[in-house]
Design an enzyme around this catalytic site. Structure first.
Site, PDB file in Angstrom:
ATOM      1  N   GLY A 138       0.872  -1.314   0.138  1.00 15.24           N
ATOM      2  CA  GLY A 138      -0.046   0.021   0.131  1.00 15.24           C
ATOM      3  C   GLY A 138       0.991   1.189   0.124  1.00 15.24           C
ATOM      4  O   GLY A 138       1.721   1.219  -0.679  1.00 15.24           O
ATOM      5  N   GLU A 139       0.586   2.133   0.811  1.00 22.29           N
ATOM      6  CA  GLU A 139       1.375   3.322   0.800  1.00 22.29           C
ATOM      7  C   GLU A 139       1.759   3.482   2.253  1.00 22.29           C
ATOM      8  O   GLU A 139       1.223   3.576   3.062  1.00 22.29           O
ATOM      9  CB  GLU A 139       0.533   4.589   0.581  1.00 22.29           C
ATOM     10  CG  GLU A 139       1.044   5.860   0.672  1.00 22.29           C
ATOM     11  CD  GLU A 139       2.469   6.045   0.052  1.00 22.29           C
ATOM     12  OE1 GLU A 139       2.499   5.678  -1.057  1.00 22.29           O
ATOM     13  OE2 GLU A 139       3.411   6.484   0.671  1.00 22.29           O
ATOM     14  N   SER A 140       3.220   3.350   2.249  1.00 22.96           N
ATOM     15  CA  SER A 140       4.028   3.107   3.604  1.00 22.96           C
ATOM     16  C   SER A 140       3.725   4.235   4.603  1.00 22.96           C
ATOM     17  O   SER A 140       3.767   4.244   5.784  1.00 22.96           O
ATOM     18  CB  SER A 140       5.345   2.636   3.534  1.00 22.96           C
ATOM     19  OG  SER A 140       5.943   3.635   2.711  1.00 22.96           O
ATOM     20  N   CYS A 172       6.060  -5.509   0.410  1.00 21.84           N
ATOM     21  CA  CYS A 172       6.289  -4.126  -0.324  1.00 21.84           C
ATOM     22  C   CYS A 172       6.201  -2.956   0.796  1.00 21.84           C
ATOM     23  O   CYS A 172       7.075  -2.796   1.726  1.00 21.84           O
ATOM     24  CB  CYS A 172       5.374  -3.955  -1.241  1.00 21.84           C
ATOM     25  SG  CYS A 172       5.847  -2.746  -2.468  1.00 21.84           S
ATOM     26  N   ARG A 186      12.883   3.018  -1.229  1.00 24.29           N
ATOM     27  CA  ARG A 186      11.550   3.176  -1.508  1.00 24.29           C
ATOM     28  C   ARG A 186      11.604   3.313  -3.204  1.00 24.29           C
ATOM     29  O   ARG A 186      12.341   4.106  -3.500  1.00 24.29           O
ATOM     30  CB  ARG A 186      10.762   4.163  -1.002  1.00 24.29           C
ATOM     31  CG  ARG A 186      10.550   3.781   0.297  1.00 24.29           C
ATOM     32  CD  ARG A 186       9.564   5.027   1.217  1.00 24.29           C
ATOM     33  NE  ARG A 186       8.365   5.296   0.469  1.00 24.29           N
ATOM     34  CZ  ARG A 186       7.452   6.033   0.808  1.00 24.29           C
ATOM     35  NH1 ARG A 186       8.021   7.088   1.587  1.00 24.29           N
ATOM     36  NH2 ARG A 186       6.323   6.267   0.071  1.00 24.29           N
ATOM     37  N   ILE A 217       5.597  -3.828  -7.658  1.00 23.51           N
ATOM     38  CA  ILE A 217       4.576  -2.516  -8.015  1.00 23.51           C
ATOM     39  C   ILE A 217       5.093  -1.352  -6.985  1.00 23.51           C
ATOM     40  O   ILE A 217       5.150  -1.351  -5.771  1.00 23.51           O
ATOM     41  CB  ILE A 217       3.167  -2.706  -7.529  1.00 23.51           C
ATOM     42  CG1 ILE A 217       2.550  -3.844  -8.328  1.00 23.51           C
ATOM     43  CG2 ILE A 217       2.129  -1.518  -7.465  1.00 23.51           C
ATOM     44  CD1 ILE A 217       1.177  -4.272  -7.613  1.00 23.51           C
ATOM     45  N   ARG A 218       6.047  -0.491  -7.621  1.00 21.43           N
ATOM     46  CA  ARG A 218       6.530   0.611  -7.129  1.00 21.43           C
ATOM     47  C   ARG A 218       7.453   0.112  -6.035  1.00 21.43           C
ATOM     48  O   ARG A 218       7.228   0.323  -4.703  1.00 21.43           O
ATOM     49  CB  ARG A 218       5.666   1.977  -6.706  1.00 21.43           C
ATOM     50  CG  ARG A 218       5.140   2.696  -8.042  1.00 21.43           C
ATOM     51  CD  ARG A 218       4.353   3.523  -7.438  1.00 21.43           C
ATOM     52  NE  ARG A 218       2.820   3.091  -7.186  1.00 21.43           N
ATOM     53  CZ  ARG A 218       2.464   2.933  -5.942  1.00 21.43           C
ATOM     54  NH1 ARG A 218       2.938   3.723  -4.980  1.00 21.43           N
ATOM     55  NH2 ARG A 218       1.253   2.455  -5.832  1.00 21.43           N
ATOM     56  N   HIS A 223       4.885  -8.952  -4.363  1.00 21.02           N
ATOM     57  CA  HIS A 223       3.446  -9.261  -3.813  1.00 21.02           C
ATOM     58  C   HIS A 223       3.150 -10.625  -4.172  1.00 21.02           C
ATOM     59  O   HIS A 223       2.414 -10.896  -5.255  1.00 21.02           O
ATOM     60  CB  HIS A 223       2.439  -8.363  -4.489  1.00 21.02           C
ATOM     61  CG  HIS A 223       2.708  -6.920  -4.215  1.00 21.02           C
ATOM     62  ND1 HIS A 223       2.072  -6.511  -2.987  1.00 21.02           N
ATOM     63  CD2 HIS A 223       3.518  -5.962  -4.620  1.00 21.02           C
ATOM     64  CE1 HIS A 223       2.408  -5.308  -2.941  1.00 21.02           C
ATOM     65  NE2 HIS A 223       3.156  -4.865  -3.881  1.00 21.02           N
ATOM     66  N   GLU A 280       0.623 -12.251  -2.932  1.00 25.97           N
ATOM     67  CA  GLU A 280      -0.620 -12.162  -2.627  1.00 25.97           C
ATOM     68  C   GLU A 280      -1.576 -11.811  -3.931  1.00 25.97           C
ATOM     69  O   GLU A 280      -2.627 -12.216  -4.017  1.00 25.97           O
ATOM     70  CB  GLU A 280      -1.369 -11.373  -1.425  1.00 25.97           C
ATOM     71  CG  GLU A 280      -1.049  -9.863  -1.990  1.00 25.97           C
ATOM     72  CD  GLU A 280       0.236  -9.300  -1.679  1.00 25.97           C
ATOM     73  OE1 GLU A 280       1.179  -9.937  -1.552  1.00 25.97           O
ATOM     74  OE2 GLU A 280       0.386  -8.057  -1.671  1.00 25.97           O
TER      75      GLU A 280
HETATM   76  N1  GLN Z   1       5.824   2.729  -2.944  1.00 21.20           N
HETATM   77  C1  GLN Z   1       5.096   2.285  -1.921  1.00 21.20           C
HETATM   78  C2  GLN Z   1       5.623   2.988  -0.609  1.00 21.20           C
HETATM   79  O1  GLN Z   1       6.660   3.470  -0.614  1.00 21.20           O
HETATM   80  C3  GLN Z   1       5.052   0.846  -1.633  1.00 21.20           C
HETATM   81  C4  GLN Z   1       4.232   0.292  -2.779  1.00 21.20           C
HETATM   82  C5  GLN Z   1       3.588  -1.341  -2.638  1.00 21.20           C
HETATM   83  O2  GLN Z   1       3.382  -1.472  -1.213  1.00 21.20           O
HETATM   84  N2  GLN Z   1       3.037  -1.852  -3.727  1.00 21.20           N
HETATM   85  O3  GLN Z   1       4.821   2.859   0.356  1.00 21.20           O
END
Ligand code: GLN
Length: 191
Positions: free
Chosen positions: A46-48, A78, A105, A134-135, A170, A172
């Site tokens: 998600g968004e850390s 992630c 990150r 993913i990112r 991921h 999942e």
């Molecule tokens: N780039 C996101 C972060 O720095 C992590 C991306 C993800 O969890 N898929 O929080």
């Protein structure tokens, strides 16, 4: 045995779907009281920064650290990996800081939003895992107690420190259950 899934933000529902497939009881964790009834915890992607902020707001950071010190297994994917790290390059964002690793990150660059690769994963000698990035972060430093489980182009993307497991990718989001099953095996193991 019940696995907790931190459900403050991010792709927690995908982890729930995976545990349902495996047939493991789980519960979503949103407040400190939810933690009491779980034997392990998954921190989703998600968004850390958001997850970290919400964790601190609800006192979950303190409660999770306490359970980790008592030996509760934790798996971060992630953003979950970022939150487990002691060091986050160039960031003072909230974190659990439980694993002796440094992370960078969005390490694959903003041009590359997401990609997939087949990667060897140390506990499974037979068949690589399908890794969805993913990112994603990478691990730029590992402490002496940290074992490297997987690398991509020479970059560390999966690590374990005792009962703490973290992947930059991921599982999942795939139909490969093995990384989750490996995590579940840590619940029974004495380390
Ligand atoms: N780039 C996101 C972060 O720095 C992590 C991306 C993800 O969890 N898929 O929080």
């Amino acid at each position: 045995m019940t696995v907790g899934i931190l459900a403050l933000q991010g792709d927690f529902e995908k982890h729930a779907a995976m545990l349902e497939r495996i047939g493991t009881p789980y519960r979503e964790v949103r407040k400190v009281a939810d933690l009491a009834s779980v034997d392990a915890l998954i921190i989703p992607g998600g968004e850390s920064t958001t997850i970290g902020r919400l964790m601190a707001r609800y006192g979950l950071d303190v409660a999770i650290r306490e359970r980790a010190q008592q030996g509760m297994p934790i798996y971060g994917t992630c953003a979950g990996m970022i939150l487990l790290a002691k060091e986050i390059a160039g960031s003072s964002q909230e974190r659990l800081g439980l694993m002796d690793i440094a992370v960078i990150r969005n390490a694959f660059g903003s041009q590359i939003e997401s990609f997939e690769a087949d990667l060897p994963f140390k506990p499974f000698a037979d068949r690589p895992v399908r890794a969805v990035f993913i990112r994603a972060p990478i691990v730029s430093r590992v402490g002496v107690e940290v074992e490297i489980l997987s690398e991509f182009n020479g970059k560390v993307v999966a690590v374990q420190q005792g009962k703490l497991l973290a992947t930059a990718f991921h599982p999942e989001l795939t139909d490969d259950e093995r990384v989750h099953r490996y995590f579940l095996s840590l619940i029974e193991q004495r380390v």
